[in-house]
Design an enzyme around this catalytic site. Sequence first.
Site, PDB file in Angstrom:
ATOM      1  N   ASP A  28       0.829  -1.211   0.000  1.00  0.00           N
ATOM      2  CA  ASP A  28       0.000   0.000   0.000  1.00  0.00           C
ATOM      3  C   ASP A  28       0.866   1.266   0.000  1.00  0.00           C
ATOM      4  O   ASP A  28       1.960   1.282   0.554  1.00  0.00           O
ATOM      5  CB  ASP A  28      -0.915  -0.023   1.240  1.00  0.00           C
ATOM      6  CG  ASP A  28      -2.121   0.889   1.073  1.00  0.00           C
ATOM      7  OD1 ASP A  28      -2.350   1.383  -0.041  1.00  0.00           O
ATOM      8  OD2 ASP A  28      -2.829   1.103   2.072  1.00  0.00           O
ATOM      9  N   ASN A  76     -11.156  -2.467  -5.437  1.00  0.00           N
ATOM     10  CA  ASN A  76     -10.372  -1.496  -6.212  1.00  0.00           C
ATOM     11  C   ASN A  76     -11.038  -1.091  -7.538  1.00  0.00           C
ATOM     12  O   ASN A  76     -10.613  -0.135  -8.187  1.00  0.00           O
ATOM     13  CB  ASN A  76      -8.944  -2.005  -6.463  1.00  0.00           C
ATOM     14  CG  ASN A  76      -8.051  -1.958  -5.228  1.00  0.00           C
ATOM     15  OD1 ASN A  76      -7.164  -2.792  -5.032  1.00  0.00           O
ATOM     16  ND2 ASN A  76      -8.273  -0.969  -4.356  1.00  0.00           N
TER      17      ASN A  76
HETATM   18  C1  IPE Z   1      -5.628  -2.767  -0.327  1.00  0.00           C
HETATM   19  O1  IPE Z   1      -5.238  -1.440  -0.424  1.00  0.00           O
HETATM   20  C2  IPE Z   1      -5.535  -3.420  -1.664  1.00  0.00           C
HETATM   21  C3  IPE Z   1      -4.212  -3.567  -2.241  1.00  0.00           C
HETATM   22  C4  IPE Z   1      -3.075  -3.242  -1.702  1.00  0.00           C
HETATM   23  C5  IPE Z   1      -4.189  -4.148  -3.544  1.00  0.00           C
HETATM   24  P1  IPE Z   1      -6.298  -0.253  -0.604  1.00  0.00           P
HETATM   25  O2  IPE Z   1      -5.501   0.988  -0.691  1.00  0.00           O
HETATM   26  O3  IPE Z   1      -7.205  -0.557  -1.721  1.00  0.00           O
HETATM   27  O4  IPE Z   1      -7.115  -0.319   0.756  1.00  0.00           O
HETATM   28  P2  IPE Z   1      -7.995   0.774   1.492  1.00  0.00           P
HETATM   29  O5  IPE Z   1      -8.996   1.279   0.498  1.00  0.00           O
HETATM   30  O6  IPE Z   1      -7.073   1.852   1.942  1.00  0.00           O
HETATM   31  O7  IPE Z   1      -8.603   0.048   2.653  1.00  0.00           O
HETATM   32  C1  IPE Z   2      -1.577   0.221  -3.386  1.00  0.00           C
HETATM   33  O1  IPE Z   2      -1.344   1.586  -3.401  1.00  0.00           O
HETATM   34  C2  IPE Z   2      -1.779  -0.356  -4.774  1.00  0.00           C
HETATM   35  C3  IPE Z   2      -3.151  -0.800  -5.044  1.00  0.00           C
HETATM   36  C4  IPE Z   2      -4.165  -0.750  -4.227  1.00  0.00           C
HETATM   37  C5  IPE Z   2      -3.377  -1.348  -6.346  1.00  0.00           C
HETATM   38  P1  IPE Z   2      -2.550   2.619  -3.421  1.00  0.00           P
HETATM   39  O2  IPE Z   2      -2.898   2.903  -4.834  1.00  0.00           O
HETATM   40  O3  IPE Z   2      -3.648   2.143  -2.570  1.00  0.00           O
HETATM   41  O4  IPE Z   2      -1.852   3.880  -2.787  1.00  0.00           O
HETATM   42  P2  IPE Z   2      -2.474   4.906  -1.750  1.00  0.00           P
HETATM   43  O5  IPE Z   2      -3.031   4.109  -0.603  1.00  0.00           O
HETATM   44  O6  IPE Z   2      -3.542   5.665  -2.463  1.00  0.00           O
HETATM   45  O7  IPE Z   2      -1.333   5.771  -1.343  1.00  0.00           O
HETATM   46 MG    MG Z   3      -4.090   2.361  -0.606  1.00  0.00          MG
END
Ligand code: IPE
Ligand code: IPE
Ligand code: MG
Length: 257
Positions: A28, A76
Amino acid sequence: MPLGSMDDREAFRLAEGLESLHVAIIMDGNGRWAKERGQIRTVGHKAGVDALKRTITAAAELGVTHMTVFAFSTENWRRPEAEVSDLMGLLRAFIKADLARLRREGVCVRIIGQEAGLPPDIVGMVADAHEQTRDNSRFFLQVALNYGAQADIVEAARVLAQQARDGLIDPEAITPESFGASLSTHGLPPLDLLIRTSGEHRLSNFLLWEAAYAEFVFQDILWPDYGRESLKQALDIFARRNRRFGAVDPGHAAQSA
Ligand code: IPE
Ligand code: IPE
Ligand code: MG
Protein backbone atom coordinates in the site's frame (compact mmCIF):
# COMPACT_ATOMS: atom_id res chain seq x y z
CA MET A 1 -15.63 -18.31 -10.75
CA PRO A 2 -12.23 -18.41 -9.05
CA LEU A 3 -9.04 -18.18 -11.10
CA GLY A 4 -7.19 -21.52 -11.43
CA SER A 5 -8.43 -25.03 -10.76
CA MET A 6 -8.19 -27.04 -7.56
CA ASP A 7 -5.80 -29.47 -9.28
CA ASP A 8 -3.38 -26.64 -9.99
CA ARG A 9 -3.32 -25.77 -6.36
CA GLU A 10 -1.98 -29.19 -5.41
CA ALA A 11 1.23 -28.32 -7.23
CA PHE A 12 1.92 -25.47 -4.84
CA ARG A 13 3.88 -27.40 -2.29
CA LEU A 14 7.36 -27.27 -0.80
CA ALA A 15 9.66 -30.30 -1.02
CA GLU A 16 9.19 -32.80 1.79
CA GLY A 17 11.01 -31.96 5.02
CA LEU A 18 11.59 -28.24 4.32
CA GLU A 19 10.21 -25.73 6.80
CA SER A 20 7.98 -23.07 5.30
CA LEU A 21 7.89 -19.34 5.99
CA HIS A 22 4.80 -17.75 4.47
CA VAL A 23 4.71 -13.96 4.31
CA ALA A 24 1.82 -11.90 2.94
CA ILE A 25 2.09 -8.25 1.98
CA ILE A 26 -0.55 -5.57 1.50
CA MET A 27 1.48 -3.39 -0.84
CA ASP A 28 0.00 0.00 0.00
CA GLY A 29 1.00 3.61 -0.57
CA ASN A 30 1.70 3.86 -4.31
CA GLY A 31 -0.70 6.78 -4.76
CA ARG A 32 0.73 8.77 -1.86
CA TRP A 33 4.29 8.11 -3.10
CA ALA A 34 3.37 9.58 -6.49
CA LYS A 35 1.54 12.52 -4.93
CA GLU A 36 4.60 13.41 -2.84
CA ARG A 37 6.44 13.76 -6.14
CA GLY A 38 3.71 15.72 -7.88
CA GLN A 39 3.07 12.79 -10.23
CA ILE A 40 -0.07 10.90 -11.24
CA ARG A 41 -0.95 7.73 -9.30
CA THR A 42 0.14 5.42 -12.11
CA VAL A 43 3.73 6.59 -11.64
CA GLY A 44 3.48 5.22 -8.10
CA HIS A 45 2.07 1.91 -9.35
CA LYS A 46 4.94 1.62 -11.82
CA ALA A 47 7.47 2.17 -9.05
CA GLY A 48 5.46 -0.35 -7.01
CA VAL A 49 6.15 -3.06 -9.60
CA ASP A 50 9.90 -2.44 -9.22
CA ALA A 51 9.51 -2.69 -5.45
CA LEU A 52 7.73 -6.01 -5.89
CA LYS A 53 10.57 -7.37 -8.03
CA ARG A 54 13.16 -6.29 -5.43
CA THR A 55 11.09 -7.78 -2.64
CA ILE A 56 10.65 -11.17 -4.35
CA THR A 57 14.42 -11.47 -4.81
CA ALA A 58 15.10 -10.39 -1.22
CA ALA A 59 12.41 -12.67 0.19
CA ALA A 60 13.91 -15.76 -1.44
CA GLU A 61 17.37 -14.77 -0.13
CA LEU A 62 16.08 -14.10 3.40
CA GLY A 63 14.48 -17.53 3.82
CA VAL A 64 10.88 -16.78 2.89
CA THR A 65 9.45 -19.79 1.03
CA HIS A 66 5.94 -18.53 0.19
CA MET A 67 4.82 -14.99 -0.46
CA THR A 68 1.26 -13.78 -1.06
CA VAL A 69 0.89 -10.23 -2.32
CA PHE A 70 -2.25 -8.14 -2.67
CA ALA A 71 -2.16 -6.63 -6.14
CA PHE A 72 -5.80 -5.66 -6.73
CA SER A 73 -8.82 -6.01 -4.48
CA THR A 74 -12.45 -6.61 -5.44
CA GLU A 75 -13.04 -3.13 -4.03
CA ASN A 76 -10.37 -1.50 -6.21
CA TRP A 77 -12.89 -1.38 -9.13
CA ARG A 78 -14.20 1.70 -7.33
CA ARG A 79 -11.15 3.62 -8.56
CA PRO A 80 -11.20 5.80 -11.69
CA GLU A 81 -11.37 3.72 -14.88
CA ALA A 82 -8.04 5.08 -16.15
CA GLU A 83 -6.22 3.99 -13.00
CA VAL A 84 -7.76 0.50 -13.13
CA SER A 85 -6.79 0.17 -16.77
CA ASP A 86 -3.21 1.32 -16.03
CA LEU A 87 -2.97 -1.26 -13.23
CA MET A 88 -4.10 -4.04 -15.60
CA GLY A 89 -1.57 -2.78 -18.15
CA LEU A 90 1.21 -2.96 -15.57
CA LEU A 91 0.23 -6.53 -14.70
CA ARG A 92 0.33 -7.51 -18.39
CA ALA A 93 3.76 -5.90 -18.72
CA PHE A 94 5.01 -7.63 -15.55
CA ILE A 95 3.95 -11.09 -16.77
CA LYS A 96 5.37 -10.47 -20.25
CA ALA A 97 8.69 -9.10 -19.05
CA ASP A 98 9.33 -11.18 -15.95
CA LEU A 99 7.67 -14.57 -16.27
CA ALA A 100 10.56 -16.22 -18.12
CA ARG A 101 13.04 -14.94 -15.52
CA LEU A 102 10.88 -16.07 -12.61
CA ARG A 103 10.59 -19.51 -14.23
CA ARG A 104 14.38 -19.74 -14.65
CA GLU A 105 14.87 -18.69 -11.03
CA GLY A 106 12.68 -21.55 -9.79
CA VAL A 107 9.68 -19.45 -8.79
CA CYS A 108 6.23 -21.05 -8.92
CA VAL A 109 3.60 -18.40 -9.63
CA ARG A 110 -0.11 -18.65 -9.05
CA ILE A 111 -2.76 -16.00 -9.14
CA ILE A 112 -5.86 -16.11 -6.95
CA GLY A 113 -9.04 -14.08 -7.09
CA GLN A 114 -12.27 -13.78 -9.05
CA GLU A 115 -12.20 -14.32 -12.78
CA ALA A 116 -15.36 -12.24 -13.34
CA GLY A 117 -14.59 -8.68 -14.32
CA LEU A 118 -10.99 -9.25 -15.39
CA PRO A 119 -10.05 -8.63 -19.04
CA PRO A 120 -10.10 -12.04 -20.83
CA ASP A 121 -6.48 -11.75 -22.03
CA ILE A 122 -5.37 -11.33 -18.40
CA VAL A 123 -7.28 -14.46 -17.38
CA GLY A 124 -5.40 -16.33 -20.12
CA MET A 125 -2.02 -14.88 -19.10
CA VAL A 126 -2.65 -15.79 -15.49
CA ALA A 127 -3.40 -19.42 -16.38
CA ASP A 128 -0.31 -19.52 -18.58
CA ALA A 129 1.89 -18.06 -15.82
CA HIS A 130 0.92 -20.89 -13.53
CA GLU A 131 1.20 -23.53 -16.24
CA GLN A 132 4.72 -22.42 -17.14
CA THR A 133 5.99 -22.35 -13.55
CA ARG A 134 3.99 -25.11 -11.87
CA ASP A 135 6.93 -27.51 -11.54
CA ASN A 136 9.10 -24.95 -9.72
CA SER A 137 9.49 -25.22 -5.98
CA ARG A 138 12.33 -22.90 -4.90
CA PHE A 139 9.95 -20.05 -4.08
CA PHE A 140 6.17 -19.72 -4.27
CA LEU A 141 4.63 -16.44 -5.31
CA GLN A 142 0.88 -16.08 -4.94
CA VAL A 143 -0.60 -12.92 -6.40
CA ALA A 144 -4.05 -11.89 -5.20
CA LEU A 145 -5.75 -10.20 -8.13
CA ASN A 146 -9.40 -9.16 -8.05
CA TYR A 147 -9.34 -10.89 -4.69
CA GLY A 148 -11.56 -10.35 -1.67
CA ALA A 149 -11.41 -12.67 1.32
CA GLN A 150 -15.14 -12.48 2.04
CA ALA A 151 -15.98 -13.52 -1.53
CA ASP A 152 -13.44 -16.34 -1.29
CA ILE A 153 -15.03 -17.61 1.94
CA VAL A 154 -18.52 -17.37 0.44
CA GLU A 155 -17.37 -19.29 -2.64
CA ALA A 156 -15.97 -22.08 -0.41
CA ALA A 157 -19.28 -22.18 1.49
CA ARG A 158 -21.15 -22.46 -1.80
CA VAL A 159 -18.98 -25.35 -3.02
CA LEU A 160 -19.44 -27.25 0.24
CA ALA A 161 -23.18 -26.52 0.36
CA GLN A 162 -23.54 -27.85 -3.19
CA GLN A 163 -21.57 -30.99 -2.30
CA ALA A 164 -23.81 -31.52 0.74
CA ARG A 165 -26.93 -31.03 -1.38
CA ASP A 166 -25.60 -33.59 -3.86
CA GLY A 167 -25.05 -36.03 -0.99
CA LEU A 168 -21.28 -36.08 -1.50
CA ILE A 169 -20.43 -34.83 1.99
CA ASP A 170 -22.09 -34.81 5.37
CA PRO A 171 -22.45 -31.22 6.69
CA GLU A 172 -21.43 -32.53 10.11
CA ALA A 173 -18.10 -33.59 8.63
CA ILE A 174 -17.10 -30.04 7.60
CA THR A 175 -14.07 -29.00 9.66
CA PRO A 176 -11.80 -25.94 9.66
CA GLU A 177 -9.33 -28.06 7.67
CA SER A 178 -11.85 -29.11 5.02
CA PHE A 179 -13.21 -25.58 4.83
CA GLY A 180 -9.70 -24.16 4.41
CA ALA A 181 -9.08 -26.72 1.68
CA SER A 182 -11.98 -25.21 -0.28
CA LEU A 183 -10.49 -21.70 -0.25
CA SER A 184 -8.43 -20.41 -3.17
CA THR A 185 -5.35 -20.28 -0.93
CA HIS A 186 -5.60 -24.05 -0.44
CA GLY A 187 -2.32 -25.91 -0.56
CA LEU A 188 -0.21 -23.10 0.92
CA PRO A 189 1.31 -23.47 4.37
CA PRO A 190 -0.24 -21.42 7.19
CA LEU A 191 0.38 -17.69 7.03
CA ASP A 192 3.19 -16.70 9.39
CA LEU A 193 3.56 -12.97 8.88
CA LEU A 194 1.29 -10.32 7.38
CA ILE A 195 2.88 -6.99 6.47
CA ARG A 196 1.08 -3.79 5.51
CA THR A 197 2.99 -0.77 4.34
CA SER A 198 2.11 2.95 4.28
CA GLY A 199 1.05 3.21 7.93
CA GLU A 200 -2.50 1.89 7.44
CA HIS A 201 -3.64 -0.55 10.12
CA ARG A 202 -6.37 -2.63 8.47
CA LEU A 203 -6.85 -5.82 6.49
CA SER A 204 -8.99 -4.35 3.68
CA ASN A 205 -10.60 -7.77 3.05
CA PHE A 206 -7.29 -9.63 2.60
CA LEU A 207 -6.75 -13.22 3.87
CA LEU A 208 -9.35 -12.97 6.66
CA TRP A 209 -9.40 -16.73 7.24
CA GLU A 210 -5.70 -17.36 6.66
CA ALA A 211 -4.54 -14.63 9.07
CA ALA A 212 -6.03 -16.44 12.10
CA TYR A 213 -2.61 -16.95 13.71
CA ALA A 214 -0.43 -14.73 11.58
CA GLU A 215 1.77 -12.08 13.16
CA PHE A 216 1.02 -8.55 11.93
CA VAL A 217 3.73 -6.02 11.15
CA PHE A 218 2.71 -2.53 10.05
CA GLN A 219 5.42 -0.41 8.47
CA ASP A 220 5.19 3.29 7.70
CA ILE A 221 7.19 3.07 4.46
CA LEU A 222 5.29 3.62 1.21
CA TRP A 223 5.32 0.53 -1.01
CA PRO A 224 7.42 1.95 -3.89
CA ASP A 225 10.28 2.49 -1.39
CA TYR A 226 10.11 -1.11 -0.12
CA GLY A 227 12.88 -3.62 -0.63
CA ARG A 228 15.40 -5.84 1.11
CA GLU A 229 16.06 -3.54 4.06
CA SER A 230 12.38 -3.10 4.98
CA LEU A 231 11.62 -6.78 4.56
CA LYS A 232 14.60 -7.69 6.74
CA GLN A 233 13.29 -5.27 9.37
CA ALA A 234 9.84 -6.92 9.29
CA LEU A 235 11.37 -10.41 9.51
CA ASP A 236 13.51 -9.34 12.47
CA ILE A 237 10.40 -8.07 14.29
CA PHE A 238 8.64 -11.34 13.45
CA ALA A 239 11.57 -13.38 14.80
CA ARG A 240 11.24 -11.62 18.18
CA ARG A 241 7.52 -12.35 18.48
CA ASN A 242 6.37 -15.10 20.78
CA ARG A 243 3.77 -17.25 19.00
CA ARG A 244 1.71 -19.23 21.44
CA PHE A 245 -1.19 -20.49 19.29
CA GLY A 246 -3.48 -20.40 22.31
CA ALA A 247 -1.14 -22.39 24.54
CA VAL A 248 1.30 -21.13 27.18
CA ASP A 249 5.06 -20.57 26.89
CA PRO A 250 7.06 -23.74 27.48
CA GLY A 251 8.79 -21.88 30.37
CA HIS A 252 5.47 -21.01 32.02
CA ALA A 253 4.14 -24.54 31.51
CA ALA A 254 7.18 -25.92 33.38
CA GLN A 255 6.63 -23.39 36.24
CA SER A 256 3.00 -24.23 36.75
CA ALA A 257 3.44 -28.02 36.39
C1 IPE B 1 -5.63 -2.77 -0.33
O1 IPE B 1 -5.24 -1.44 -0.42
C2 IPE B 1 -5.54 -3.42 -1.66
C3 IPE B 1 -4.21 -3.57 -2.24
C4 IPE B 1 -3.08 -3.24 -1.70
C5 IPE B 1 -4.19 -4.15 -3.54
P1 IPE B 1 -6.30 -0.25 -0.60
O2 IPE B 1 -5.50 0.99 -0.69
O3 IPE B 1 -7.20 -0.56 -1.72
O4 IPE B 1 -7.11 -0.32 0.76
P2 IPE B 1 -8.00 0.77 1.49
O5 IPE B 1 -9.00 1.28 0.50
O6 IPE B 1 -7.07 1.85 1.94
O7 IPE B 1 -8.60 0.05 2.65
C1 IPE C 1 -1.58 0.22 -3.39
O1 IPE C 1 -1.34 1.59 -3.40
C2 IPE C 1 -1.78 -0.36 -4.77
C3 IPE C 1 -3.15 -0.80 -5.04
C4 IPE C 1 -4.16 -0.75 -4.23
C5 IPE C 1 -3.38 -1.35 -6.35
P1 IPE C 1 -2.55 2.62 -3.42
O2 IPE C 1 -2.90 2.90 -4.83
O3 IPE C 1 -3.65 2.14 -2.57
O4 IPE C 1 -1.85 3.88 -2.79
P2 IPE C 1 -2.47 4.91 -1.75
O5 IPE C 1 -3.03 4.11 -0.60
O6 IPE C 1 -3.54 5.67 -2.46
O7 IPE C 1 -1.33 5.77 -1.34
MG1 MG D 1 -4.09 2.36 -0.61
